[in-house]
Design an enzyme around this catalytic site. Structure first.
Site, PDB file in Angstrom:
ATOM      1  N   LYS A 134     127.396 -54.899 -52.197  1.00 28.98           N
ATOM      2  CA  LYS A 134     129.241 -54.096 -52.124  1.00 28.98           C
ATOM      3  C   LYS A 134     130.021 -54.404 -51.708  1.00 28.98           C
ATOM      4  CE  LYS A 134     125.197 -51.197 -49.171  1.00 28.98           C
ATOM      5  NZ  LYS A 134     123.875 -52.060 -50.070  1.00 28.98           N
TER       6      LYS A 134
ATOM      7  N   CYS B 278     121.966 -43.879 -45.860  1.00 25.44           N
ATOM      8  CA  CYS B 278     122.015 -44.982 -46.894  1.00 25.44           C
ATOM      9  C   CYS B 278     121.034 -45.735 -47.878  1.00 25.44           C
ATOM     10  CB  CYS B 278     122.872 -46.243 -46.313  1.00 25.44           C
ATOM     11  SG  CYS B 278     124.036 -45.998 -45.583  1.00 25.44           S
TER      12      CYS B 278
ATOM     13  N   HIS C  49     120.946 -55.644 -48.306  1.00 22.68           N
ATOM     14  CA  HIS C  49     122.101 -54.097 -48.598  1.00 22.68           C
ATOM     15  C   HIS C  49     122.714 -54.691 -47.552  1.00 22.68           C
ATOM     16  CE1 HIS C  49     122.057 -50.178 -46.552  1.00 22.68           C
ATOM     17  NE2 HIS C  49     122.688 -50.631 -45.760  1.00 22.68           N
TER      18      HIS C  49
ATOM     19  N   GLU D 282     119.738 -58.315 -41.260  1.00 25.23           N
ATOM     20  CA  GLU D 282     118.604 -58.581 -42.796  1.00 25.23           C
ATOM     21  C   GLU D 282     118.439 -59.893 -43.135  1.00 25.23           C
ATOM     22  OE1 GLU D 282     119.137 -56.824 -47.130  1.00 25.23           O
ATOM     23  OE2 GLU D 282     120.702 -57.334 -45.844  1.00 25.23           O
TER      24      GLU D 282
ATOM     25  N   HIS E 132     130.803 -49.912 -50.271  1.00 30.61           N
ATOM     26  CA  HIS E 132     128.941 -48.970 -49.817  1.00 30.61           C
ATOM     27  C   HIS E 132     128.562 -47.326 -50.339  1.00 30.61           C
ATOM     28  CE1 HIS E 132     125.832 -47.856 -48.419  1.00 30.61           C
ATOM     29  NE2 HIS E 132     125.588 -48.062 -46.695  1.00 30.61           N
TER      30      HIS E 132
ATOM     31  N   PHE F 122     121.579 -44.811 -42.331  1.00 30.01           N
ATOM     32  CA  PHE F 122     121.485 -44.014 -40.397  1.00 30.01           C
ATOM     33  C   PHE F 122     120.194 -43.442 -39.976  1.00 30.01           C
ATOM     34  CE2 PHE F 122     126.225 -44.132 -40.040  1.00 30.01           C
ATOM     35  CZ  PHE F 122     126.382 -45.799 -39.504  1.00 30.01           C
TER      36      PHE F 122
END
Length: 413
Positions: free
Chosen positions: A335, A163, A303, A314, A340, A399
């Site tokens: 998002k 991502c 994010h 975050e 996403h 990831f």
């Protein structure tokens, strides 16, 4: 060399619009792009919702024969590249093709064509597998097709970092221009991974929301009742250009890209380091390269995935980097409305970041009713807000522990 880099063109394709302006206005309005999956029957799957691009016909912008040889993620990339290049006013036929490049990040790539051809292999035998499977599946084909479209012979490859792929592509393109290896880069991210197998896999990981009966409220970053992210598809592409090159041709300059930070968690395959050390490093690196103090930042495009672990991590990282100024920041998650985009997220959110600077507006975080534990900052719940936005940072985490921060600044001069 240390040259300045401008954003001179944008393209955006999301569940809320097939171009940048439509998507942006719907995002500002806090509209919902999450629906029941329409591309296939999801009835047998535990998750049946996603942020799909509706009514997409690549032939509206792409030659039919060319589009037939592209997986959906490539079609998305070429579609948004057309918009971004047209918006930039750049004419590649009058420029040295060796001074332009393409770098598009992709997280998963052609999983749609892979699933289709694997089924043929298993049911009909190896002779029925399409010879186009490999070139349609591999992630670098998004960059490849765009370069062919415009005859671009400079830097050409792709970044694959889950991502963070789209943001890594933009940051790397920024570096190539600063170092004098290119004058213009078409860059961003794309993804079209909402397929039966990938939805099943993410669902079995317990990573995605199961609000099948309530897609309107499924994506809810920083909220106490969040239960995972919502898969989505789309693309965000920007044109980056060396500043003096852009000024000489009278280009419209949306903003400058002034900083790029990148780091690794070295912690876990999928879970973020709960202390947010990697994101802290990425944010500090971007600010340092940009020559900015923490107090200079007006807005953080987070994010903000709507997952249990990411959102408080975050938030903690923002606290650590910005100190007391964290309380003054406006923070929101794109998002929450479009889902996403995986490898395409960084590209889409870069477009949103520069539009925030252009319009002096910050979109809301949708579905934030009650902040979750550890989520104690100003996430712009409810409605968009307006003020002069001079500096935006955009975070993308993937990831594997990949972290990217991009810093954009209002152009003056």
């Amino acid at each position: 060399m240390d040259r300045r880099v401008a954003v001179t063109g944008i393209g955006l394709l999301t569940a809320l619009g097939k171009n940048a302006e439509t998507s942006w206005q719907n995002i500002l309005a806090g509209k919902n792009g999450i629906r029941r999956i329409n591309a296939f029957d999801p009835s047998d799957l535990p998750v049946q919702i996603a942020g799909e691009v509706p009514d997409f016909d690549p032939a509206e912008r792409i030659d039919f024969k060319k589009a037939k040889r592209m997986d959906r993620f490539c079609q998305f990339a070429v579609w948004t590249a057309h918009e971004a290049v047209s918006d930039s006013g750049f004419d590649f036929t009058s420029e040295n093709p060796e001074r332009s490049g393409v770098l598009v990040g992709v997280g998963i790539g052609g999983i749609k064509i892979w699933e289709k051809e694997l089924e043929k292999f298993l049911t009909l035998g190896p002779k029925r597998v399409s010879p186009m499977l490999i070139p349609m599946m591999i992630p670098d084909m998004a960059s490849g097709f765009i370069s062919i479209e415009y005859g671009i012979c400079g830097p050409n490859f792709c970044t694959v970092s889950a991502c963070a792929s789209g943001a890594h592509a933009i940051g790397t393109s920024f570096g190539l221009i600063k170092q004098g290896k290119a004058d213009i880069m078409i860059t961003g991210g794309t993804e079209a991974a909402t397929t039966p197998c990938s939805v099943a896999a993410f669902a079995n990981m317990r990573a995605i929301s199961r609000r099948n009966d309530d897609p309107e409220h499924a994506s809810r970053p920083f909220d106490a009742d969040r239960d995972g992210f919502v898969m989505a598809e789309g693309s965000g592409i920007i044109v980056l250009e060396e500043l003096e090159h852009a000024r000489k041709r009278g280009a419209n300059i949306y903003a400058e890209l002034v900083g790029y930070g990148l780091s690794g968690d070295a912690f876990h395959m999928t879970a973020p380091d709960p202390q947010g050390r990697g994101p802290q490093l990425a944010m500090r690196m971007a600010l340092e390269e940009a020559g900015l103090n923490a107090e200079d930042v007006d807005y953080v495009n987070a994010h903000g995935t709507s997952t249990e672990l990411n959102d408080p991590m975050e938030t903690m990282a923002i606290h650590k980097v910005f100190g007391q100024h964290a309380e003054e920041l406006w923070i929101s998650s794109t998002k929450s409305m479009i889902g996403h985009l995986l490898g395409g997220a960084g590209g889409a959110e870069a477009v949103v970041s520069v539009l925030s600077i252009r319009d002096g507006k910050v979109h809301p975080t949708r579905n934030l009713s009650k902040p979750g534990e550890g989520c104690d900052l100003d996430y712009v719940p409810g409605q968009a807000r307006q003020k002069d936005i001079n500096v935006v940072i955009s975070n993308s985490f993937g990831f594997g522990g990949h972290n990217v921060t991009l810093a954009f600044k209002r152009f003056e001069g």
